[in-house]
Motif scaffolding. Sequence first.
Motif, short mmCIF file in Angstrom:
data_model
loop_
_atom_site.label_atom_id
_atom_site.label_comp_id
_atom_site.label_asym_id
_atom_site.label_seq_id
_atom_site.Cartn_x
_atom_site.Cartn_y
_atom_site.Cartn_z
N HIS A 10 0.80 -1.23 0.00
CA HIS A 10 0.00 0.00 0.00
C HIS A 10 0.84 1.28 0.00
O HIS A 10 0.32 2.36 -0.29
CB HIS A 10 -0.90 0.02 1.24
N SER A 11 2.11 1.21 0.31
CA SER A 11 2.89 2.42 0.57
C SER A 11 3.18 3.23 -0.69
O SER A 11 3.48 2.68 -1.75
CB SER A 11 4.22 2.07 1.25
N THR A 12 3.12 4.53 -0.55
CA THR A 12 3.56 5.49 -1.55
C THR A 12 4.32 6.59 -0.81
O THR A 12 4.37 6.61 0.43
CB THR A 12 2.38 6.13 -2.30
N THR A 45 10.99 -1.75 4.04
CA THR A 45 10.24 -2.42 2.97
C THR A 45 9.20 -1.48 2.37
O THR A 45 8.99 -1.47 1.15
CB THR A 45 9.55 -3.68 3.51
N SER A 46 8.57 -0.67 3.20
CA SER A 46 7.58 0.28 2.70
C SER A 46 8.22 1.30 1.77
O SER A 46 7.63 1.70 0.76
CB SER A 46 6.90 1.00 3.88
N LEU A 47 9.44 1.72 2.10
CA LEU A 47 10.13 2.69 1.26
C LEU A 47 10.48 2.08 -0.09
O LEU A 47 10.39 2.74 -1.13
CB LEU A 47 11.38 3.20 1.95
N VAL A 48 10.87 0.81 -0.11
CA VAL A 48 11.15 0.14 -1.38
C VAL A 48 9.90 0.14 -2.26
O VAL A 48 9.97 0.43 -3.46
CB VAL A 48 11.64 -1.31 -1.14
N ALA A 49 8.75 -0.17 -1.66
CA ALA A 49 7.50 -0.17 -2.43
C ALA A 49 7.16 1.22 -2.95
O ALA A 49 6.72 1.37 -4.09
CB ALA A 49 6.36 -0.70 -1.55
N ILE A 94 18.01 0.37 -10.32
CA ILE A 94 18.18 0.80 -8.94
C ILE A 94 18.52 -0.44 -8.12
O ILE A 94 17.81 -1.44 -8.20
CB ILE A 94 16.90 1.45 -8.39
N VAL A 95 19.59 -0.38 -7.34
CA VAL A 95 19.95 -1.48 -6.44
C VAL A 95 19.78 -0.98 -5.01
O VAL A 95 20.37 0.04 -4.63
CB VAL A 95 21.39 -1.96 -6.66
N ILE A 96 18.95 -1.68 -4.24
CA ILE A 96 18.67 -1.27 -2.86
C ILE A 96 19.14 -2.37 -1.90
O ILE A 96 18.71 -3.52 -2.01
CB ILE A 96 17.18 -1.00 -2.64
N PHE A 97 20.03 -2.02 -1.00
CA PHE A 97 20.47 -2.91 0.07
C PHE A 97 19.77 -2.47 1.36
O PHE A 97 19.61 -1.27 1.60
CB PHE A 97 21.98 -2.84 0.26
N THR A 98 19.37 -3.43 2.18
CA THR A 98 18.81 -3.09 3.48
C THR A 98 19.60 -3.80 4.58
O THR A 98 20.17 -4.87 4.35
CB THR A 98 17.33 -3.49 3.61
N THR A 99 19.61 -3.19 5.75
CA THR A 99 20.26 -3.81 6.92
C THR A 99 19.66 -3.22 8.18
O THR A 99 19.20 -2.07 8.20
CB THR A 99 21.78 -3.57 6.89
N ASN A 100 19.66 -4.01 9.23
CA ASN A 100 19.24 -3.51 10.53
C ASN A 100 20.39 -2.84 11.27
O ASN A 100 20.17 -2.02 12.17
CB ASN A 100 18.69 -4.66 11.39
N PHE A 101 21.60 -3.20 10.89
CA PHE A 101 22.77 -2.72 11.62
C PHE A 101 23.84 -2.24 10.64
O PHE A 101 24.69 -3.03 10.20
CB PHE A 101 23.33 -3.82 12.53
N LYS A 102 23.81 -0.97 10.31
CA LYS A 102 24.74 -0.40 9.35
C LYS A 102 26.18 -0.54 9.79
O LYS A 102 27.10 -0.75 8.97
CB LYS A 102 24.40 1.07 9.15
N GLU A 103 26.42 -0.45 11.12
CA GLU A 103 27.79 -0.45 11.62
C GLU A 103 28.51 -1.78 11.41
O GLU A 103 29.74 -1.84 11.51
CB GLU A 103 27.80 -0.11 13.11
#
Length: 385
Positions: free
Chosen positions: A158-160, A210-214, A286-295
């Motif tokens: 649903h996200s925009t 995930t919402s931002l990816v959508a 567009i390549v999108i990587f996600t992580t919970n812990f950037k450090e």
Amino acid sequence: MMVELIKSMFQAITRPIKNLINCYLRYLAGSPSLTDHQHDSKLDHHITLIIEDNNVLYTATQAYLFSKFKIDSVKIHIGEGKVDDLYQGVELKWRIFIDKKNSRNITKECFELRFEEKHRDLVFDSYIPFVESKKRILEMFTYSDCYMTWGAKSLDHHSTFETIVMKEELKRGLINDLDRFMRRKDFYTRVGRQWVRNYLLHGLPGTGKTSLVAAMAKYLNFDVYSLKLTEVVETEYDLRRKILGIMDNSIVLVEDIDCSLEGSTVALSQLLSGLAGFWSNGEARIVIFTTNFKETLDPTLLSRMEMKIEMGHCCFEGFKTLASNYLGLSDETHHLYPDIKRLIGGQAVTPGQVAEALMKSQDVDVALEGLVRTLEMKSLVSNKI
């Protein structure tokens, strides 16, 4: 002052409307993208509109024609991609062709729309916006190792950008970055670089990655390919085979990159090499990587990211967006808003936690009272700690 005012007004216009404005201005200016109307002794004056593959209108046109007329892509390459459309009693002639004689010597697919000049206002004011509205249903692809192919399902998230919980300044910065990237095809071609941009989304679970990816997929009208590395990949060739199956103008999503690399036989260097080496057809990715812990991420990976976006906790403005999404509340003040504003400002709650509380009841008062109790409980636990 007047220049800044006009600039701010134009920036507020949605991207599809900008495309139509630019399209019409190019027509008035006699741009080569729109050929001048031609005269034939046996015909009325006609206007020929050429739509190139560098904007949302092109993608919408492709979806509209391919779905309505079931055009076979093979016929396009042999010059048979011609269809006649009828709109409000007006005949419109479409031709789809491969342009090999453009100034940049780039082979690309184009759409040609031809119509009588007397119908110009109807076409620009009504027909083109109608085609623009027929964007195709976006899809989410996942790879099947069993069948060695990508399988698709509808991307029905649903996200925009209008509904996502995100700091407004960060949201505007991302939208501007996407727009700038999509306008720079000629630059990437001229300097011999692949038309690719890498983004890193980081933040705790429930912060809206995930919402931002959508939202990004819907904004660009791109399908999403979820590239999972946790499955056994025996060789670098297997990874490349997956990547080569990804279609043009799409988003490649690599979720939880820190955990994925730990559970895969693919090394970081192989992954980056594979993603950077297959963009050979001149189309945007567009390549999108996600992580919970950037450090915890490798500095090499971080250095490849053009933009790093932190998805944080929910503030009061974010709560109001969620209240509008889930409860239909406008900016009108509710008697519980002062309590929520006081509590949410001091508690580390994610947009996902707030949304979960709001979804427990369709009754506005009940839902907001439940959220207040949740925030008070978190505050009590935090104080005890």
